[in-house]
Design a protein around this motif. Structure first.
Motif, PDB file in Angstrom:
ATOM      1  N   ARG A 122      37.570  36.987  43.239  1.00 35.45           N
ATOM      2  CA  ARG A 122      37.477  37.990  42.171  1.00 35.45           C
ATOM      3  C   ARG A 122      37.674  37.332  40.819  1.00 35.45           C
ATOM      4  O   ARG A 122      37.069  37.712  39.814  1.00 35.45           O
ATOM      5  CB  ARG A 122      38.536  39.074  42.391  1.00 35.45           C
ATOM      6  N   LEU A 123      38.545  36.335  40.816  1.00 34.82           N
ATOM      7  CA  LEU A 123      38.823  35.609  39.587  1.00 34.82           C
ATOM      8  C   LEU A 123      37.577  34.862  39.125  1.00 34.82           C
ATOM      9  O   LEU A 123      37.211  34.868  37.940  1.00 34.82           O
ATOM     10  CB  LEU A 123      39.962  34.619  39.886  1.00 34.82           C
ATOM     11  N   THR A 124      36.922  34.245  40.096  1.00 37.51           N
ATOM     12  CA  THR A 124      35.690  33.524  39.791  1.00 37.51           C
ATOM     13  C   THR A 124      34.651  34.478  39.213  1.00 37.51           C
ATOM     14  O   THR A 124      33.966  34.164  38.234  1.00 37.51           O
ATOM     15  CB  THR A 124      35.134  32.863  41.072  1.00 37.51           C
ATOM     16  N   ALA A 125      34.567  35.650  39.837  1.00 38.14           N
ATOM     17  CA  ALA A 125      33.586  36.645  39.386  1.00 38.14           C
ATOM     18  C   ALA A 125      33.909  37.102  37.964  1.00 38.14           C
ATOM     19  O   ALA A 125      33.011  37.235  37.122  1.00 38.14           O
ATOM     20  CB  ALA A 125      33.591  37.838  40.331  1.00 38.14           C
ATOM     21  N   ALA A 126      35.187  37.308  37.688  1.00 30.86           N
ATOM     22  CA  ALA A 126      35.573  37.768  36.353  1.00 30.86           C
ATOM     23  C   ALA A 126      35.204  36.731  35.299  1.00 30.86           C
ATOM     24  O   ALA A 126      34.751  37.069  34.195  1.00 30.86           O
ATOM     25  CB  ALA A 126      37.077  38.054  36.311  1.00 30.86           C
ATOM     26  N   GLU A 127      35.382  35.463  35.660  1.00 30.02           N
ATOM     27  CA  GLU A 127      35.038  34.407  34.707  1.00 30.02           C
ATOM     28  C   GLU A 127      33.531  34.414  34.459  1.00 30.02           C
ATOM     29  O   GLU A 127      33.087  34.344  33.318  1.00 30.02           O
ATOM     30  CB  GLU A 127      35.478  33.041  35.251  1.00 30.02           C
ATOM     31  N   ALA A 128      32.780  34.528  35.543  1.00 26.95           N
ATOM     32  CA  ALA A 128      31.324  34.543  35.409  1.00 26.95           C
ATOM     33  C   ALA A 128      30.873  35.711  34.538  1.00 26.95           C
ATOM     34  O   ALA A 128      29.952  35.594  33.729  1.00 26.95           O
ATOM     35  CB  ALA A 128      30.685  34.628  36.797  1.00 26.95           C
ATOM     36  N   ALA A 129      31.563  36.837  34.689  1.00 27.92           N
ATOM     37  CA  ALA A 129      31.190  38.030  33.923  1.00 27.92           C
ATOM     38  C   ALA A 129      31.717  37.979  32.498  1.00 27.92           C
ATOM     39  O   ALA A 129      31.412  38.845  31.678  1.00 27.92           O
ATOM     40  CB  ALA A 129      31.709  39.273  34.637  1.00 27.92           C
ATOM     41  N   GLY A 130      32.532  36.973  32.236  1.00 29.05           N
ATOM     42  CA  GLY A 130      33.088  36.863  30.888  1.00 29.05           C
ATOM     43  C   GLY A 130      34.092  37.945  30.561  1.00 29.05           C
ATOM     44  O   GLY A 130      34.340  38.257  29.403  1.00 29.05           O
ATOM     45  N   ALA A 133      39.944  39.960  29.736  1.00 29.90           N
ATOM     46  CA  ALA A 133      41.149  40.746  30.032  1.00 29.90           C
ATOM     47  C   ALA A 133      41.373  40.829  31.537  1.00 29.90           C
ATOM     48  O   ALA A 133      42.473  40.591  32.030  1.00 29.90           O
ATOM     49  CB  ALA A 133      41.031  42.144  29.440  1.00 29.90           C
ATOM     50  N   ASP A 134      40.286  41.127  32.277  1.00 27.35           N
ATOM     51  CA  ASP A 134      40.373  41.175  33.733  1.00 27.35           C
ATOM     52  C   ASP A 134      40.846  39.835  34.268  1.00 27.35           C
ATOM     53  O   ASP A 134      41.691  39.765  35.156  1.00 27.35           O
ATOM     54  CB  ASP A 134      38.989  41.474  34.341  1.00 27.35           C
ATOM     55  N   TYR A 135      40.271  38.787  33.709  1.00 30.28           N
ATOM     56  CA  TYR A 135      40.608  37.453  34.187  1.00 30.28           C
ATOM     57  C   TYR A 135      42.104  37.202  34.053  1.00 30.28           C
ATOM     58  O   TYR A 135      42.760  36.765  35.005  1.00 30.28           O
ATOM     59  CB  TYR A 135      39.831  36.387  33.401  1.00 30.28           C
ATOM     60  N   THR A 136      42.650  37.500  32.891  1.00 29.75           N
ATOM     61  CA  THR A 136      44.080  37.265  32.662  1.00 29.75           C
ATOM     62  C   THR A 136      44.928  38.055  33.647  1.00 29.75           C
ATOM     63  O   THR A 136      45.861  37.521  34.257  1.00 29.75           O
ATOM     64  CB  THR A 136      44.459  37.650  31.220  1.00 29.75           C
ATOM     65  N   ALA A 137      44.580  39.327  33.836  1.00 30.43           N
ATOM     66  CA  ALA A 137      45.353  40.169  34.747  1.00 30.43           C
ATOM     67  C   ALA A 137      45.258  39.644  36.180  1.00 30.43           C
ATOM     68  O   ALA A 137      46.262  39.524  36.883  1.00 30.43           O
ATOM     69  CB  ALA A 137      44.851  41.607  34.676  1.00 30.43           C
ATOM     70  N   LEU A 138      44.049  39.306  36.597  1.00 32.74           N
ATOM     71  CA  LEU A 138      43.854  38.796  37.954  1.00 32.74           C
ATOM     72  C   LEU A 138      44.570  37.469  38.151  1.00 32.74           C
ATOM     73  O   LEU A 138      45.142  37.203  39.206  1.00 32.74           O
ATOM     74  CB  LEU A 138      42.361  38.616  38.243  1.00 32.74           C
ATOM     75  N   ASN A 139      44.499  36.667  37.124  1.00 29.27           N
ATOM     76  CA  ASN A 139      45.143  35.359  37.191  1.00 29.27           C
ATOM     77  C   ASN A 139      46.643  35.528  37.418  1.00 29.27           C
ATOM     78  O   ASN A 139      47.235  34.839  38.250  1.00 29.27           O
ATOM     79  CB  ASN A 139      44.884  34.604  35.886  1.00 29.27           C
ATOM     80  N   ASP A 140      47.244  36.454  36.692  1.00 24.94           N
ATOM     81  CA  ASP A 140      48.665  36.731  36.882  1.00 24.94           C
ATOM     82  C   ASP A 140      48.940  37.195  38.306  1.00 24.94           C
ATOM     83  O   ASP A 140      49.910  36.775  38.927  1.00 24.94           O
ATOM     84  CB  ASP A 140      49.117  37.813  35.891  1.00 24.94           C
ATOM     85  N   ARG A 141      48.071  38.061  38.809  1.00 25.74           N
ATOM     86  CA  ARG A 141      48.271  38.548  40.177  1.00 25.74           C
ATOM     87  C   ARG A 141      48.159  37.410  41.183  1.00 25.74           C
ATOM     88  O   ARG A 141      48.937  37.326  42.126  1.00 25.74           O
ATOM     89  CB  ARG A 141      47.238  39.632  40.518  1.00 25.74           C
ATOM     90  N   PHE A 142      47.188  36.552  40.959  1.00 24.15           N
ATOM     91  CA  PHE A 142      46.990  35.407  41.845  1.00 24.15           C
ATOM     92  C   PHE A 142      48.273  34.583  41.950  1.00 24.15           C
ATOM     93  O   PHE A 142      48.763  34.284  43.042  1.00 24.15           O
ATOM     94  CB  PHE A 142      45.846  34.538  41.310  1.00 24.15           C
ATOM     95  N   HIS A 143      48.834  34.282  40.792  1.00 30.15           N
ATOM     96  CA  HIS A 143      50.022  33.421  40.805  1.00 30.15           C
ATOM     97  C   HIS A 143      51.268  34.152  41.296  1.00 30.15           C
ATOM     98  O   HIS A 143      52.100  33.562  41.980  1.00 30.15           O
ATOM     99  CB  HIS A 143      50.237  32.815  39.415  1.00 30.15           C
ATOM    100  N   LEU A 144      51.361  35.433  40.967  1.00 32.83           N
ATOM    101  CA  LEU A 144      52.523  36.185  41.462  1.00 32.83           C
ATOM    102  C   LEU A 144      52.446  36.307  42.989  1.00 32.83           C
ATOM    103  O   LEU A 144      53.445  36.155  43.686  1.00 32.83           O
ATOM    104  CB  LEU A 144      52.580  37.582  40.824  1.00 32.83           C
ATOM    105  N   ARG A 145      51.245  36.549  43.461  1.00 31.59           N
ATOM    106  CA  ARG A 145      51.047  36.654  44.912  1.00 31.59           C
ATOM    107  C   ARG A 145      51.432  35.335  45.581  1.00 31.59           C
ATOM    108  O   ARG A 145      52.058  35.327  46.636  1.00 31.59           O
ATOM    109  CB  ARG A 145      49.573  36.973  45.193  1.00 31.59           C
ATOM    110  N   MET A 146      51.043  34.250  44.954  1.00 34.77           N
ATOM    111  CA  MET A 146      51.400  32.931  45.490  1.00 34.77           C
ATOM    112  C   MET A 146      52.919  32.801  45.544  1.00 34.77           C
ATOM    113  O   MET A 146      53.481  32.321  46.534  1.00 34.77           O
ATOM    114  CB  MET A 146      50.818  31.843  44.580  1.00 34.77           C
ATOM    115  N   ALA A 147      53.572  33.243  44.483  1.00 35.56           N
ATOM    116  CA  ALA A 147      55.036  33.170  44.443  1.00 35.56           C
ATOM    117  C   ALA A 147      55.631  33.973  45.599  1.00 35.56           C
ATOM    118  O   ALA A 147      56.608  33.557  46.222  1.00 35.56           O
ATOM    119  CB  ALA A 147      55.552  33.690  43.111  1.00 35.56           C
ATOM    120  N   GLN A 148      55.014  35.102  45.888  1.00 31.16           N
ATOM    121  CA  GLN A 148      55.535  35.951  46.963  1.00 31.16           C
ATOM    122  C   GLN A 148      55.414  35.274  48.322  1.00 31.16           C
ATOM    123  O   GLN A 148      56.217  35.513  49.216  1.00 31.16           O
ATOM    124  CB  GLN A 148      54.808  37.299  46.967  1.00 31.16           C
ATOM    125  N   LEU A 149      54.426  34.417  48.447  1.00 29.69           N
ATOM    126  CA  LEU A 149      54.243  33.722  49.723  1.00 29.69           C
ATOM    127  C   LEU A 149      55.423  32.808  50.027  1.00 29.69           C
ATOM    128  O   LEU A 149      55.643  32.432  51.179  1.00 29.69           O
ATOM    129  CB  LEU A 149      52.955  32.887  49.701  1.00 29.69           C
TER     130      LEU A 149
END
Lengths: 230, 230
Positions: A122-130, A133-149
């Motif tokens: 999804r992050l890749t898609a957001a970047e492609a779509a330019g 804002a979505d990218y930043t939010a998704l990026n945060d989720r990606f890293h927070l999710r990683m932290a949860q692991l």
DNA sequence: GGATTTGGTTCTGAATGCAAAAAAGGACTT
DNA sequence: AAGTCCTTTTTTGCATTCAGAACCAAATCC
């Protein structure tokens, strides 16, 4: 420090205190309350429709997180956001990233790996779509999710606090497209290490990613600060 | 999260709020307020000679650190101290230790190395004298000082919070002499790595030391809990 | 006998009130 | 003008008060 509230068993009904803390935190992170400005107590009381007592309690709580600075007898201010401080935050977050890498690689289950992949896509898609804002939010989720692991509530709480502090900075500068592209590439390597459950490798890549991001954000912030002075 | 208050420039005159937070924290750590017990609001107001407003503000602040747990409409309790939670705290502290090792080895100056040596010697003396209380206090200073060598205010603040949580546990069990002896030996190795400015080595030894301490403390706490049940 | 309602009591959370401190304004001096 | 001193206003911190929620126990019902 437990802002994301380690899931309380019988689901507490979200007190006013929690609501105020959460909302104020969000307002500060979003930049709706100017960095370094005095906290507009009266105005906030009005907008929330509460008296000073609960509002001030929320401010005391936020001061522990460092988003608010209390000056005895002189009121509270939104903690100023300066590059030196931000640099410490990134450095400390790097310590968490290392730990997260080591643990996530061995504690994540198969479903979670898939979920991370999905987020990455999804992050890749957001970047492609330019969609910045979505990218930043998704990026945060990606890293927070990683932290949860990493399966450690203390770390998750700290990670959230650091993310908030950094997000404050991000909200005052635009994502640099070049950095976003490189960042995505780093995510790719991160996902590969996670899939391979390569502990040291994942840790190193997360730390490296954090460092690169720190460089980019701090450079941008410093430039913005310098630009603002003119 | 900045409990040891990143030195404010014109030395703030210690507000009542700060005093309450600090004193309550100390009381909880010392075990003067029983783990899991309800916070005796009325009694505390009397002993401090303040009304409920500032006391409650202090409780909200301490809840962010995790020493107090707020139950909406049902009062606050001293966060119960359970082995599983403590284990997470130690694990997270390990992440800090790693960072501290890496940074302290390269950021400490010569005077600081001497100071650490001096602390190490006092610690050795305390063990020889069998002064358990002194030993625990000095040991905390030794490690906090080490954390300070890493020159990162965020880390120092977090380290202090974790130390407090762990100290709570230590206050309900006695130091195990055998563990103290081994601990001192580990300190010796730590000092050697610090002197040699061997980053990875120091990090590894600090992490290892933390792990060993965790094992000892958690074992003791669990035994005490089991014993208390009888 | 055990669960359940009901009444009073206590406790919790938030609004209000009040005293002290700090900021803002103004007149006077130099 | 710049600076000092004094007055007025505002802000801040805390105490007090008040409404509602939780708690407890006796009385009631099945």
């Amino acid at each position: 420090m437990t802002p994301p509230k380690a899931a309380s068993s019988p689901e507490a009904p979200a007190s006013l205190h929690d609501h105020l803390v959460r909302t104020l935190r969000e307002m500060i992170v979003r930049g709706e309350l100017g960095s370094g400005q005095k906290v507009p107590e009266a105005r906030l009381c009005e907008t929330f429709g509460v008296s000073r007592t609960p509002l001030r309690e929320a401010l005391k709580a936020l001061s522990v997180e460092g988003l608010i600075t209390l000056r005895p007898n002189r009121g509270a201010v939104i903690t100023p956001l300066d590059p030196a401080h931000l640099s410490e935050v990134f450095e400390a977050k790097g310590a968490l990233e290392h730990f997260i890498g080591l643990q996530a690689a061995q504690r994540a289950d198969a479903d979670e790996l898939d979920e991370m992949d999905a987020l990455h896509e999804r992050l890749t898609a957001a970047e492609a779509a330019g969609a910045a804002a979505d990218y930043t939010a998704l990026n945060d989720r990606f890293h927070l999710r990683m932290a949860q692991l990493a399966r450690n509530g203390q770390i998750i709480g700290l990670y959230t606090v650091f993310q908030a502090k950094i997000l404050r900075a991000r909200h005052i500068v635009n994502e640099d497209p070049a950095r976003v592209a490189r960042s995505l590439a780093e995510h790719g390597a991160i996902m590969a290490a996670l899939r391979a459950r390569a502990r040291l490798d994942l840790a190193e890549r997360l730390v490296e990613h954090n460092t690169r991001t720190a460089e980019a954000v701090i450079r941008q912030i410093s430039e913005a600060a310098a630009g603002g002075d003119r």
